[in-house]
Design an enzyme around this catalytic site. Sequence first.
Site, PDB file in Angstrom:
ATOM      1  N   GLU A 126       0.785  -1.261   0.079  1.00 21.59           N
ATOM      2  CA  GLU A 126      -0.200  -0.030  -0.022  1.00 21.59           C
ATOM      3  C   GLU A 126       0.822   1.151  -0.047  1.00 21.59           C
ATOM      4  OE1 GLU A 126      -2.033  -0.372   3.749  1.00 21.59           O
ATOM      5  OE2 GLU A 126      -3.554  -1.965   2.787  1.00 21.59           O
ATOM      6  N   PRO A 127       1.668   1.325  -0.911  1.00 17.50           N
ATOM      7  CA  PRO A 127       2.488   2.623  -1.020  1.00 17.50           C
ATOM      8  C   PRO A 127       1.857   3.800  -1.317  1.00 17.50           C
ATOM      9  CG  PRO A 127       3.057   1.320  -2.825  1.00 17.50           C
ATOM     10  CD  PRO A 127       2.065   0.674  -2.128  1.00 17.50           C
ATOM     11  N   CYS A 166      -1.104  33.456  10.193  1.00 15.87           N
ATOM     12  CA  CYS A 166      -0.988  34.133  11.528  1.00 15.87           C
ATOM     13  C   CYS A 166      -0.543  32.975  12.603  1.00 15.87           C
ATOM     14  CB  CYS A 166      -2.007  34.923  12.056  1.00 15.87           C
ATOM     15  SG  CYS A 166      -2.575  36.245  10.824  1.00 15.87           S
ATOM     16  N   GLU A 167       0.619  32.481  12.329  1.00 15.10           N
ATOM     17  CA  GLU A 167       0.956  31.250  13.520  1.00 15.10           C
ATOM     18  C   GLU A 167       2.408  30.973  13.158  1.00 15.10           C
ATOM     19  OE1 GLU A 167      -0.902  28.615  15.055  1.00 15.10           O
ATOM     20  OE2 GLU A 167      -2.863  28.913  14.021  1.00 15.10           O
TER      21      GLU A 167
END
Length: 699
Positions: free
Chosen positions: A273-274, A343-344
């Site tokens: 499942e790549p 704004c973080e």
Amino acid sequence: MSHFHYRQDELFCENIPIQNIADKVGTPFYIYSYAALVDNFRRVEKAFSPFNPLICYSLKANPNLTLCRILSSLRAGADVVSGGELYTALLAGFLPEKIVYAGVGKTQKEIEFALKNNILLFNVESEQELVEIAKAAEKLKRKAPISIRINPDIDPKTHHYITTGKKGNKFGVSFETAERLYHKIAQTRTFEAKGIHMHIGSQITSTETYLKALNKLKDFIRKLQDCKMKPGYLDMGGGFGIAYEEGEKELCLEELARQISLIFPEDMHLILEPGRYIVGNAAALITKTLYRKEEGANKFLIVDAAMNDLVRPALYGACHRIIPIQRLSSKACEKVSIAGPICESADFFLKNVDFPGVVKGELLAILDTGAYGFSMSSNYNSRTRCAEVLVKGDKWWLIREREDYQDLLRGQRVPRESLWGMNISSTLSCNVQFWKMEGTGNDFIVIDNRGELIKERAKIASCLCQRKKGIGADGLILIEEAKDADFTMRIFNPDGSEAEMCGNGARCAVRFAYLKGIAGRECIFQTLSGKILAKLSDDVKVKVKMTSPQDLREVDKLNIDGKIYKGYYVNTGVPHFVLFLPSSESIPIREVGAKIRFHEFFHPQGTNVDFVQIEKDRLLVRTYERGVEDETLSCGTGAVASALISAFVHGLSSPVTVLTKGGEIVVWFKLSEDKFSEVFLEAEANIVYRGNLNGAKYV
Ligand code: LLP
């Protein structure tokens, strides 16, 4: 050579200068290399070729439809974790028998959706999930294909947020629980034990971790086999690590495949499942420098991409290499932090790195962002999500439009009642999405009204169906909740009256419900004339079960202005009079049709009239419709009446193709001992456009 490379100091994706694309689509945008995507998939295929594995691309890495279509055309399968991913995978052409479904929180609705679509297997993550699957399987009378996801308690030595196979993680079950679950599966007819699953984490670069986990699984499989249980598939998940930083090593697939071959249980089929390995290095995020900002010793490049576009650095502290689109070796390096406008303080891409002096307006490429880039993007700070572009050789295409401000409001509704008593303009009131659809010449406005946002149905129908002052349509279809069906279809005429049922409208409703995830490819819906069964037979065609015909009889002496007409009467939901002509083209339908329709023979209810020309093995049909009092482009019940009578009188066999002015209709039926049953009508249901109803007037 990487598919992102410099030619004379200018960054190219395959054969296209990235600057050229940026000039056209603006920034920021993700740019994907077709060749990289295909190469990566082939590398997995080649490394594991001795196993002939099923490679299920993990959509969560990047569910872009074009990329998925490319991968499905390479015969990849899909690993999905939600109804939305399953829907996308099916639309992208992944075969259901190659789709595996994991995730700790599958809902009943998602499980039913998957069962109806006959996926290969569920990777089950808890005992309670098994109970939910049983419920759905019993309801749908299907066997559920099961694989238990094992949590082998292995530390894959990757970021703790993407470690998924260690004790304490929410994923999978312990060997003890798994053993109990396999016994339960063996005892229940509802289940079929298809396989065994693990996925121990993401961005894993050592083969050893996989081996440790697989060895544990192998012992467990032996134990199951001793109890005469034999799951056929061994799904070892994804997680193959790639190289993000200069000099970093990616997971060596060849080595992993070689080592696995020494322990892999005989006669089991390998599933992989790549996600990241397939798309990770196939893309770059292109961004523009907006500002250079210096505060004392701190230098910042503020770029126009942000953590809403690529959250990996903020969330995992991930490092993605950043390179300029125009490389100037003469430029001296300086220490900068590269940050976005959000704004973080977490909104940065690199901190304090040596970077060649970049000026305002210059473009940068943030590399290896194909996996978990766009797929984890958001609208935080009300930023529109960016565009996506695919490059193949010297061609490129926009494969996702940049969002606009309207997109930010999509689906939002401000109920007028909520504003009562406040001095706020009522034109703000709502933003309801509608689809304009068409089925063989009848057009409809279709709205998902499950939340009953539309209450004054008749009034809105007459408002919206107007050709000049509204959207213009033959009817308004509202999709609403149903007790014992997938949905209820309510259909309103332009005069506001409610119709019992309409074949052309029903097809549009079924396709709408499927595309909206309200029902599966096969569904049952409620109408005023009862429950109706329907299925999508391909992407645009819908097959609807019709009522079996009643009162079929020959009418051999219909005198119209002294001319004797011979034909057949049948009720296929509504009354029809069918007459055969050598050519249906020349007849003045409005005139003759009206006379037959109002003929005393059919009193009091009147009849619809179908003029039929048999042309080889198909019918050309024109219909005069009662109520409309004119010829219409097509009539579903008329097509059915014409086909059945042609079978009855002229021996045509099912399916009969009917050509109408509005398009082709195929009628399927069974005829035995002069009785018709299993009557189906099949034709297209097309989306013309989608839109939003804005304004208080409508809702
Ligand atoms: N199968 C299952 C059941 C999974 O949960 C995942 C990823 C995969 C396959 C594919 O793993 P891959 O081959 O892509 O490593 N957002 C994180 C990665 C989260 C992975 C979640 N599960 C990141 O940006 O690093």
